[in-house]
Design an enzyme around this catalytic site. Structure first.
Site, PDB file in Angstrom:
ATOM      1  N   HIS A   1       6.794  -7.381  -2.387  1.00  0.00           N
ATOM      2  CA  HIS A   1       6.636  -6.721  -1.085  1.00  0.00           C
ATOM      3  C   HIS A   1       7.660  -7.266  -0.077  1.00  0.00           C
ATOM      4  CE1 HIS A   1       3.110  -4.572  -2.228  1.00  0.00           C
ATOM      5  NE2 HIS A   1       2.269  -5.558  -2.161  1.00  0.00           N
TER       6      HIS A   1
ATOM      7  N   LYS B   1       0.797  -1.239   0.000  1.00  0.00           N
ATOM      8  CA  LYS B   1       0.000   0.000   0.000  1.00  0.00           C
ATOM      9  C   LYS B   1       0.827   1.285   0.000  1.00  0.00           C
ATOM     10  CE  LYS B   1      -3.459  -0.867  -0.577  1.00  0.00           C
ATOM     11  NZ  LYS B   1      -3.868  -1.465  -1.900  1.00  0.00           N
TER      12      LYS B   1
ATOM     13  N   SER C   1      -4.257   2.908   4.674  1.00  0.00           N
ATOM     14  CA  SER C   1      -4.519   2.305   3.367  1.00  0.00           C
ATOM     15  C   SER C   1      -4.554   0.769   3.475  1.00  0.00           C
ATOM     16  CB  SER C   1      -3.440   2.740   2.372  1.00  0.00           C
ATOM     17  OG  SER C   1      -3.696   2.215   1.097  1.00  0.00           O
TER      18      SER C   1
END
Ligand code: A3P
Length: 290
Positions: free
Chosen positions: A103, A42, A133
């Site tokens: 990620h 995010k 988020s």
């Protein structure tokens, strides 16, 4: 089907589907011309991916959409139940040059990326907007663990117990690594403040030269408004059993400072105090508002 538990991989909590397939991820063979886009979830992954694909395709939106690793391409580490191929399976079959997103914190990036001296672009976002988020995203993403109430979620973020682990270690890991490796370290807030300047930095890093009008076209296509309406960028085509759009939109708000609508005064004070400890000794700083 449905929400998955987290399992530790070298001290980092990852979705069980990823941890179960960790050997394949660890042994992934990078190629020298691979570009890795790395983020904490995010922080602006999709945004940077659209920027890179447009730069590499001369600002041509249709060509960028046809790039073999365009936005819907899975993360390097993403693994699904068979017979769906994993991110690694798909990448092996993908022609170069590949744009690969992950990620994973720096210490879990497959070693071959370092051996091949691959370029990496890291996007960091201020932790308060990042956690807000992520909280909304975990409501809509049915593979991620249940977010639970905000108060508890915020605590899990501070404790490093969300999927992909500690934000603090993530941003610091790449910040330290850029001293030794070819990493362009960018900030979500800078991209909001000066998209032209930030896209130019990415162009320089990729060694691509584009005319000023092409650059302005890329600025336009990668604005929040344009990406929100672009079905290839807004994930509206993801199956409902994975992204439940009745719980929110992937392109949610795209702002700096939305955390102020979610943190209470006491949550903010506790967060700031904890932040000072976790970020002590680093030169890394974040812009929390614009
Ligand atoms: P919000 O939930 O705060 O709106 P990621 O791609 O890493 O999953 O990050 C998603 C976040 O980036 C969401 O944040 C999304 O709205 C925001 N985002 C995506 N494209 C953007 C753009 N062009 N401009 C600003 N924010 C963008």
């Amino acid at each position: 089907e449905g929400r998955l538990p987290l399992k530790m991989v070298h001290g980092v909590p990852l979705l069980e589907l990823i941890s179960d397939n960790w050997k394949q991820v660890e042994q992934f063979q990078a190629r020298p011309d691979d570009l890795l886009i790395a983020t904490y979830p995010k922080a602006g992954t999709t945004w940077m991916q659209e920027i890179v694909d447009l730069i590499e395709n001369g600002g041509d939106l249709e060509k960028a959409r046809r790039a073999p690793t365009h936005i819907r391409f899975p993360f390097l580490e993403m693994t699904y139940p068979p017979p769906v191929p994993s991110g690694v399976d798909i990448l092996i079959a993908t022609p170069s040059p590949r744009v690969i997103k992950t990620h994973l914190p720096f210490q879990l990036v497959p070693k071959s990326f370092l051996v091949q001296n691959c370029k990496m672009i890291y996007v960091a976002r201020n932790p308060k907007d990042n956690v807000v988020s992520y909280f909304y995203f975990d409501q809509m993403n049915k593979m991620q663990p249940e977010p639970g109430p905000w108060e508890e979620y915020l605590q899990k973020f501070m404790d490093g117990n969300l999927s992909w682990g500690s934000w603090y270690e993530h941003v610091r890991g790449y910040w330290d690594a850029k001293k030794k490796h070819r990493i362009l370290y960018t900030f979500y807030e800078d991209m909001k403040r000066d998209p032209t300047g930030e896209i130019q930095k990415v162009m320089e890093f990729l060694e691509v030269d584009l005319a000023p009008d092409v650059l302005q076209k890329i600025v336009h296509y990668t604005s929040f408004k344009a990406m929100k309406e672009n079905p290839m960028a807004n994930y509206s085509t993801i199956p409902k059993n994975i992204f439940d759009v009745s719980c929110g939109k992937f392109m949610r708000k795209g702002e700096v400072g939305d955390w102020k609508n979610h943190f209470t005064v006491s949550q903010n004070e506790a967060f700031d105090e904890d932040y000072q400890h976790k970020m002590a000794g680093t030169t890394l700083t974040f812009q929390m508002e614009m």
